[in-house]
Design a protein around this motif. Structure first.
Motif: not given
Ligand code: JCH
Length: 246
Positions: A174, A210, A226-227, A229, A231, A235
């Protein structure tokens, strides 16, 4: 999937390919791995596989003839013409989970493991279709690199992982590092399992995992973020928690 490995030290592969998940996959016929000794394709009585470098310099170079002849003989024996021939080398493109996913799509691969200080450039130019490095450090030969590549690919073949293990939830698939895991006992040497994991609230648990994965990735491998994902809300939470100790 079939994987043919060409090398100078075939015994290197015996134990690693006969353990755990790969052993089970081979027994189930999900992957057929054959290891070949490049020396078997030499013609002189000393089975010479290496020679001095043209132009001088330290070390020895793997000769091209036995490597070309081994690949050609194995292809002919199997009746195949189009098969990726992958050279393990510190000069290759960097191996990663996405390269493993790409290679796992092929029904057949051939891996060439050099030794000595390198191999004749004509093998790289005219025999190999791909060159892979498993990382920026120098190994003694390609055998250990090939084992890493085979292991990473084999576990992506459908059916290789039991329903218990899951390739898609693994670290890196992921784009983030894995979240922290705990098992019994609930308290070990005074260190407790995070209470949320005992709460039975699956929504809260998923959010905690998560967020921990994001925090761990930000701290240890910011290059991967960066990879990931992430939101806007995630962040914000990450930046608020990044400074607090561990
Ligand atoms: C290898 C060597 C000095 C190579 C010989 C064959 C792959 N990621 C990765 N690290 N190292 C390798 C690898 C693969 C195949 C071979 N060596 C040893 C020693 C060299 O340059 C001076 C190059 C290393």
């Amino acid at each position: 999937m079939r994987i043919d490995i060409l090398c100078l030290f075939p015994e290197t592969f015996a134990s690693p390919l006969n353990q755990s998940i790969i052993k089970r996959a081979r027994e189930q016929g999900l992957v057929n791995i054959a290891v070949h000794d490049v020396r078997d394709y030499t013609h002189d009585k000393h089975h010479t596989a290496d020679d001095y470098p043209y132009g001088g310099g330290p070390g020895m170079v793997l000769k091209p003839e036995p490597v070309f002849e081994a690949v050609e003989a194995i292809k002919k024996q199997l009746g195949v013409s189009e098969v990726p021939v992958i050279l393990l080398t510190p000069q290759g493109r960097l191996f990663s989970q996405s390269v493993a996913q790409e290679l796992a799509l092929h029904p057949h691969l051939m891996l060439i493991c050099g030794h000595y200080e390198g191999l004749d450039e004509r093998v790289c130019e005219h025999l190999a279709t791909d060159q892979i490095s498993i990382g920026d450090y120098v190994l003694s030969g390609g055998e250990l690199a090939a084992l890493v590549v085979v292991d990473a690919i084999a576990r992506l073949i459908p059916g290789v992982l039991g329903s218990q293990d899951s390739a898609s939830s693994d670290s890196h698939s992921n784009g983030l590092l894995e979240y922290p895991q705990y098992t019994r006992p609930q308290v070990y040497r005074g260190w407790s399992v995070p209470p949320v994991l005992l709460s039975g609230n699956h929504g809260e648990i998923a959010q905690w995992r998560r967020r921990q994965a994001i925090l761990r990735t930000a701290r240890r491998r910011p290059d991967l973020l960066e990879k990931g994902n992430i939101c806007e809300e995630e962040r914000k939470w990450m930046l608020e928690n990044l400074l607090s100790p561990k």
